[in-house]
Design an enzyme around this catalytic site. Structure first.
Site, PDB file in Angstrom:
ATOM      1  N   GLY A   1       5.243 -10.168 -15.811  1.00  0.00           N
ATOM      2  CA  GLY A   1       4.909  -9.144 -14.827  1.00  0.00           C
ATOM      3  C   GLY A   1       4.501  -9.672 -13.472  1.00  0.00           C
ATOM      4  O   GLY A   1       4.434  -8.921 -12.508  1.00  0.00           O
TER       5      GLY A   1
ATOM      6  N   HIS B   1       6.403  26.467  -3.286  1.00  0.00           N
ATOM      7  CA  HIS B   1       5.101  26.840  -2.726  1.00  0.00           C
ATOM      8  C   HIS B   1       4.160  27.221  -3.862  1.00  0.00           C
ATOM      9  O   HIS B   1       4.542  27.959  -4.770  1.00  0.00           O
ATOM     10  CB  HIS B   1       5.257  28.028  -1.770  1.00  0.00           C
TER      11      HIS B   1
ATOM     12  N   MET C   1       6.588  -7.872   1.843  1.00  0.00           N
ATOM     13  CA  MET C   1       6.250  -8.285   0.481  1.00  0.00           C
ATOM     14  C   MET C   1       5.882  -7.051  -0.335  1.00  0.00           C
ATOM     15  O   MET C   1       4.718  -6.672  -0.459  1.00  0.00           O
ATOM     16  CB  MET C   1       5.109  -9.301   0.512  1.00  0.00           C
ATOM     17  N   LEU C   2       6.902  -6.417  -0.882  1.00  0.00           N
ATOM     18  CA  LEU C   2       6.744  -5.169  -1.619  1.00  0.00           C
ATOM     19  C   LEU C   2       7.445  -5.276  -2.958  1.00  0.00           C
ATOM     20  O   LEU C   2       8.576  -5.769  -3.040  1.00  0.00           O
ATOM     21  CB  LEU C   2       7.333  -3.994  -0.829  1.00  0.00           C
TER      22      LEU C   2
ATOM     23  N   GLY D   1       7.567 -15.131  -6.224  1.00  0.00           N
ATOM     24  CA  GLY D   1       6.554 -14.297  -5.596  1.00  0.00           C
ATOM     25  C   GLY D   1       5.694 -14.981  -4.554  1.00  0.00           C
ATOM     26  O   GLY D   1       6.124 -15.911  -3.859  1.00  0.00           O
TER      27      GLY D   1
ATOM     28  N   ASP E   1       9.129 -11.873  -2.605  1.00  0.00           N
ATOM     29  CA  ASP E   1       8.151 -12.400  -1.655  1.00  0.00           C
ATOM     30  C   ASP E   1       8.462 -13.804  -1.166  1.00  0.00           C
ATOM     31  O   ASP E   1       7.879 -14.256  -0.180  1.00  0.00           O
ATOM     32  CB  ASP E   1       6.748 -12.404  -2.286  1.00  0.00           C
TER      33      ASP E   1
ATOM     34  N   CYS F   1       2.209  -8.534  -9.301  1.00  0.00           N
ATOM     35  CA  CYS F   1       2.145  -7.073  -9.234  1.00  0.00           C
ATOM     36  C   CYS F   1       1.480  -6.494 -10.476  1.00  0.00           C
ATOM     37  O   CYS F   1       0.541  -5.706 -10.376  1.00  0.00           O
ATOM     38  CB  CYS F   1       3.547  -6.490  -9.075  1.00  0.00           C
TER      39      CYS F   1
ATOM     40  N   LYS G   1      -4.359  -0.171  -8.747  1.00  0.00           N
ATOM     41  CA  LYS G   1      -4.199   1.279  -8.857  1.00  0.00           C
ATOM     42  C   LYS G   1      -5.076   1.832  -9.973  1.00  0.00           C
ATOM     43  O   LYS G   1      -5.585   2.957  -9.891  1.00  0.00           O
ATOM     44  CB  LYS G   1      -2.735   1.650  -9.094  1.00  0.00           C
TER      45      LYS G   1
END
Length: 465
Positions: free
Chosen positions: A39, A444, A318-319, A144, A312, A42, A51
């Site tokens: 992984g 809506h 760098m995303l 990375g 990266d 990230c 997150k």
């Protein structure tokens, strides 16, 4: 000796996606990861754990600041910080396990160890002082990045820390000094601000998130200041020292006057740099720039014809999602297909609350390039959905070509902007005009109605403002 069509070095979002796509295309594939979990940054010490903490701290912040207004009487709300950190670890472990599953599902051989080039078609894998060599027709470098620092700062990983350590602290800081007002510093700063820490952000540039549209910078700083974070822009840090449990940061303010900040933790978040240590690039002659980035052509091929690089370690933002797109593209190129990436349509996101998201050209870029444009904006507070959830900060801004009306950029700050930006990306991928989006029905009440209204506002037709 095992032989492969493609070997991927690095198992972050770019690497594991590249490996899966190669396997889907019928290529015998291996992936090499130096750490014990897949992984990359990230998943293990970046996107996913941050997150998790952002969501946990958001729940706590809502409980003490908003629940009463919603008619929820939650007395004596307390933080179990250890449990918060443990939950973060569980999220990481579950996600990492999911990548292991995907490797098995796609019959990808996983090697644990340091991968380095013996020559252009042979890779040594070093683990526990043992070296295993495999042969590979093609190699994709996806190793990375790692946190950057400043030359005069010594990261001790205890009081002067990077984002990696900030994700696993044993206590909530009393005063966290954040050097750098970019994405990482603001996200982690907000985590600890919500949990009760005093947070001071020191930024060298005149604005926070300086590469994004100036509207986003102004709106985000205004919102975070209301939440208690302090900002010191146009400040040049020149020293960081530790005395026991106290950290002192010295800087010059915008007028050149010396200022001093004292806290118990200092988070250094001044960007990231490509990580290529131990790859043995010199053994095959892969070219690297002065900034440490691996040089590639438009097809992400290095100067060695069978070696590619993504994510990266090459130029560009760098995303994680950029790396994923590049991983898929390289796999398809190796398989003989002709994919492409429009880098102008890779969105940027800041996962603070309110969230910030952006795609395409900023207003500053259009001015600099001399492009004639028109703009429309719409405030989130004018949305019924935003008022219902008490998330009224922010706005959506649309930039469209003055003559063709094609959307050139879309910039938003508000609740769920990170999810909303996908609509802008798809619209721009198909070269939609603001009129196209304005005439598309939006449910809506939703936050995305702000996109429709901002597109209507391009021609002065917004309904609700």
């Amino acid at each position: 000796m095992s032989t492969y069509d493609v070997t991927v070095i690095g198992s972050g979002p770019g690497g594991y996606v590249a490996a899966i796509r190669c396997a889907q295309l019928g290529l015998k594939t291996a992936i090499i990861e130096k750490y014990n979990t897949l992984g990359g940054t990230c998943l293990n010490v970046g996107c996913i754990p941050s997150k998790a903490l952002l969501d946990s701290s958001h729940h706590y912040h809502d409980a003490i600041h908003h629940f009463e207004k919603h008619g929820i009487d939650a007395k004596e709300v307390k933080i179990n910080f250890k449990q918060m950190i443990d939950r973060k670890g569980e999220v990481v472990a579950q996600t990492s396990g999911g990548i292991n599953y995907l490797m098995d599902k796609n019959n990808i051989d996983v090697y644990t160890g340091l991968g380095s080039f013996k020559d252009a078609t042979h890779i040594n894998i070093t683990s526990n002082d043992e070296v295993n060599t495999i042969e590979s027709k093609h190699t994709i470098i996806a190793t990375g990045s790692k946190p950057s620092s400043l030359p005069f700062i010594k990261i001790d990983k205890k009081r002067i820390i990077t984002s990696t350590e900030a994700l696993s602290l044993s206590e909530i800081p009393k005063h966290m000094i954040v050097i750098g007002g970019g994405v990482i510093g603001l996200e982690l700063g907000q985590v600890y601000s919500r949990l009760g820490a005093e947070v001071s952000v020191i930024e060298y540039m005149p604005t926070i998130i300086p590469t994004m549209d100036s509207m986003l910078s102004k709106e985000l700083q205004k919102s975070l200041k209301k939440q208690g974070m302090k900002f010191y822009t146009s400040h040049k840090v020149n020293g960081v020292s530790v005395n026991g449990n106290e950290v002192t940061v010295t800087a010059d303010d915008k007028k050149g006057n010396p200022v001093e900040f004292k806290g118990d933790y200092c988070l250094v978040s001044v960007g990231r740099k490509p990580y290529t240590d131990g790859l043995g690039l010199e053994n095959v002659g892969v070219k690297v720039t002065e900034r440490g980035q691996i040089e590639t052509d438009a097809h992400l091929k290095t100067n060695i014809s069978n070696i590619y690089a993504i994510g990266d370690v090459i130029k560009g933002a760098m995303l994680a999602h950029k790396a994923e797109e590049e991983g898929s593209m390289v796999a398809e190129i190796i398989a003989g297909q002709k994919p492409h990436i429009d880098y102008n349509l890779i969105p940027g996101v800041v996962y603070t609350w309110p969230e910030v998201a952006s795609v395409g050209k900023t207003e500053e870029q259009l001015k600099e390039e001399g492009v004639k444009y028109k703009t429309g904006s719409f405030p989130m507070r004018a949305l019924g959905r935003a008022r219902a959830s008490m998330d009224i900060d922010g706005q959506v801004k649309v930039l469209a070509h003055a003559e063709t009306d094609e959307i050139l950029g879309m910039h938003m700050i508000g609740a769920r902007a990170a999810d909303m930006i996908a609509e802008a990306v798809i619209a721009m991928e198909f070269r939609a005009s603001s009129e196209d989006v304005a005439r598309s029905s939006h449910a809506h009440p939703t936050y995305t109605e702000a996109i429709k209204e901002a597109c209507l506002a391009v021609d002065g037709r917004a309904i609700h403002s």
